[in-house]
Structure formats: structure tokens, C-alpha cells
Design a protein around this motif. Structure first.
Motif, PDB file in Angstrom:
ATOM      1  N   GLU A  81       7.368  -5.772  -6.971  1.00  0.00           N
ATOM      2  CA  GLU A  81       7.548  -5.473  -5.547  1.00  0.00           C
ATOM      3  C   GLU A  81       6.243  -4.960  -4.960  1.00  0.00           C
ATOM      4  OE1 GLU A  81      11.320  -3.515  -3.805  1.00  0.00           O
ATOM      5  OE2 GLU A  81       9.853  -1.894  -3.913  1.00  0.00           O
TER       6      GLU A  81
ATOM      7  N   ASP B 290       8.577  -6.408  -0.491  1.00  0.00           N
ATOM      8  CA  ASP B 290       8.798  -7.828  -0.773  1.00  0.00           C
ATOM      9  C   ASP B 290       8.652  -8.076  -2.273  1.00  0.00           C
ATOM     10  OD1 ASP B 290       9.184  -8.539   1.915  1.00  0.00           O
ATOM     11  OD2 ASP B 290       7.021  -8.635   2.240  1.00  0.00           O
ATOM     12  N   GLU B 291       9.502  -8.965  -2.811  1.00  0.00           N
ATOM     13  CA  GLU B 291       9.534  -9.217  -4.246  1.00  0.00           C
ATOM     14  C   GLU B 291       8.767 -10.482  -4.611  1.00  0.00           C
ATOM     15  OE1 GLU B 291      13.856  -7.318  -5.510  1.00  0.00           O
ATOM     16  OE2 GLU B 291      13.719  -9.447  -5.008  1.00  0.00           O
ATOM     17  N   LEU B 292       8.374 -10.537  -5.878  1.00  0.00           N
ATOM     18  CA  LEU B 292       7.756 -11.723  -6.444  1.00  0.00           C
ATOM     19  C   LEU B 292       8.286 -11.900  -7.858  1.00  0.00           C
ATOM     20  CD1 LEU B 292       5.630 -14.027  -6.378  1.00  0.00           C
ATOM     21  CD2 LEU B 292       3.999 -12.384  -7.335  1.00  0.00           C
TER      22      LEU B 292
ATOM     23  N   TYR C 189      12.664 -14.688  -1.368  1.00  0.00           N
ATOM     24  CA  TYR C 189      12.314 -13.398  -1.972  1.00  0.00           C
ATOM     25  C   TYR C 189      11.564 -13.611  -3.283  1.00  0.00           C
ATOM     26  CZ  TYR C 189      15.347 -10.731   1.223  1.00  0.00           C
ATOM     27  OH  TYR C 189      15.917 -10.143   2.336  1.00  0.00           O
TER      28      TYR C 189
ATOM     29  N   HIS D 181       8.109 -14.907  -2.679  1.00  0.00           N
ATOM     30  CA  HIS D 181       7.305 -14.067  -1.784  1.00  0.00           C
ATOM     31  C   HIS D 181       6.847 -14.864  -0.560  1.00  0.00           C
ATOM     32  CE1 HIS D 181       4.485 -10.936  -0.500  1.00  0.00           C
ATOM     33  NE2 HIS D 181       5.002 -10.155  -1.442  1.00  0.00           N
TER      34      HIS D 181
END
Length: 210
Positions: A59, A64-66, A176, A179
């Protein structure tokens, strides 16, 4: 538990180590979508994955997530190993991609087994190497691939780890993981559908030819 551990890890661990894992480990079943480790958590146990798939996410400062990589049967997470050795908080989020079954091993056993069992040492080092390679692939994808290439690779990898050609993910969930924005994902998915490579349904994505 010993029988199943031998079926999964018998080629890697000696019988004495398997018996110790069975004695001190905690068997756990988690449903798809279950978040069993979050960013900032202290790590009290190490997962050994018996079945299913778990996605590991990072995060950024804006939340925002990756997606970094998946854990598959026989794997453990080297990032949790690193954190537990330094008594640090987790820097990753672990979410069950499918229903999963795990053995959770107390972190107190890590140093002891590393010194006591050569097979455990090899397993830990191999896990570090595998996860490092996967992180390099994730970095290469961000740095050198277009988003349409990343999306295709994402769909192929998700189909591989879940063993299904129909993926039950929303466009926002995919965004999500990659990203990016939902609008971009929806546009690229529509493009893939027009090319005959996928079919979009109301609640799932059917892979035809990726």
C-alpha cells in the motif's frame, strides 16, 4: 496433520521437522477474501500454505494497493519471515484469493529451526529467492510494460493460481491490484472482449484466449 504435511512437504523436510510443525503449528481454514494479515500488524506466526492461493499486497501513502505476488501451496511468505526476525510490523497485506488451508507456525521457532534443520534453512533461503524474483517481475511490469500488457498478465496469473477460467472480480478490484483506475481497466477489458480474448459478464470475466 502429519500425513498432509508429509504429502505437501515430504520432499523438502525431514520427518523430525514435519513432526515438530504438526506439534506446534495451528491448522487454519480461511475463506476467499479473508484478510489474515494487515499492514502495521505484528507478526506472531508464519504461514505454511497447504492449499489455495493468497495474494500479497503493498500500500502506498495514499492507501492505494499494488499486487506484489501470490502464495501457492507449499509456499511461505518471506516478508513475514523478515518481519518476525526483526520483531517489526508487517509492511504487506495478505488476503486469501481462494479458500485456503494453512499451518500457522509460531515465530519463536524460526531461529531454532534455522539452526537445527538444514532443510528448513534451505526452504527459507529458497523462499527469499522466489519472492525476490517475483518482486522483480512486478517492478519490471510497472516500469517496462504498458497497462494492457500488465492486465493480460494479471488475468493469466490469476487464472493459473485459482485454476479457473472464470474470474469473479469487479473492475474496481482489478484496478486496486494493478494500482490504476477502474475506468482504465474497464476500457482495456472491453478492448480484450472485442478481440475475442475474454467475455465480460455481469459479475465475472470469462477467459477465452490469453
Amino acid at each position: 496433520m502429519v500425513r498432509e504435511l508429509k504429502e505437501r512437504y515430504g520432499g523438502q523436510f525431514e520427518d523430525a521437522l514435519i513432526e515438530e510443525i504438526a506439534r506446534v503449528g495451528t491448522y487454519k481454514e480461511v475463506p476467499a477474501g479473508f484478510k489474515f494479515l494487515d499492514i502495521g500488524d505484528y507478526i506472531r506466526s508464519i504461514p505454511l500454505l497447504l492449499s489455495g492461493a493468497i495474494k500479497i499486497l503493498r500500500e502506498d501513502d495514499e492507501g492505494d494497493e499494488l499486487l506484489l505476488y501470490y502464495l501457492e501451496p507449499g509456499d511461505t511468505c518471506s516478508m513475514t519471515l523478515t518481519c518476525c526476525m526483526g520483531d517489526a510490523r508487517s509492511e504487506i497485506r495478505a488476503v486469501a484469493e481462494t479458500n485456503a488451508r494453512l499451518i500457522m507456525v509460531p515465530v519463536q521457532k524460526m531461529d531454532e529451526w534455522t539452526a537445527k534443520y538444514r532443510t528448513w534453512r534451505n526452504f527459507v533461503f529458497e523462499s527469499y529467492q522466489n519472492r525476490l524474483n517475483e518482486l522483480f517481475l512486478a517492478l519490471d511490469g510497472i516500469a517496462f510494460r504498458n497497462m494492457d500488457e500488465r492486465l493480460v498478465q494479471y488475468l493469466k496469473e490469476k487464472a493459473r493460481v485459482t485454476g479457473a477460467m472464470t474470474l469473479h472480480n469487479t473492475h474496481q478490484e482489478i484496478a486496486y491490484d494493478l494500482h490504476t483506475s477502474r475506468v482504465v481497466v474497464s476500457r482495456l477489458l472491453k478492448k480484450l472482449e472485442e478481440m475475442g480474448r475474454i467475455t465480460l459478464h455481469r459479475n465475472n470475466i470469462e477467459i477465452i484466449d490469453l
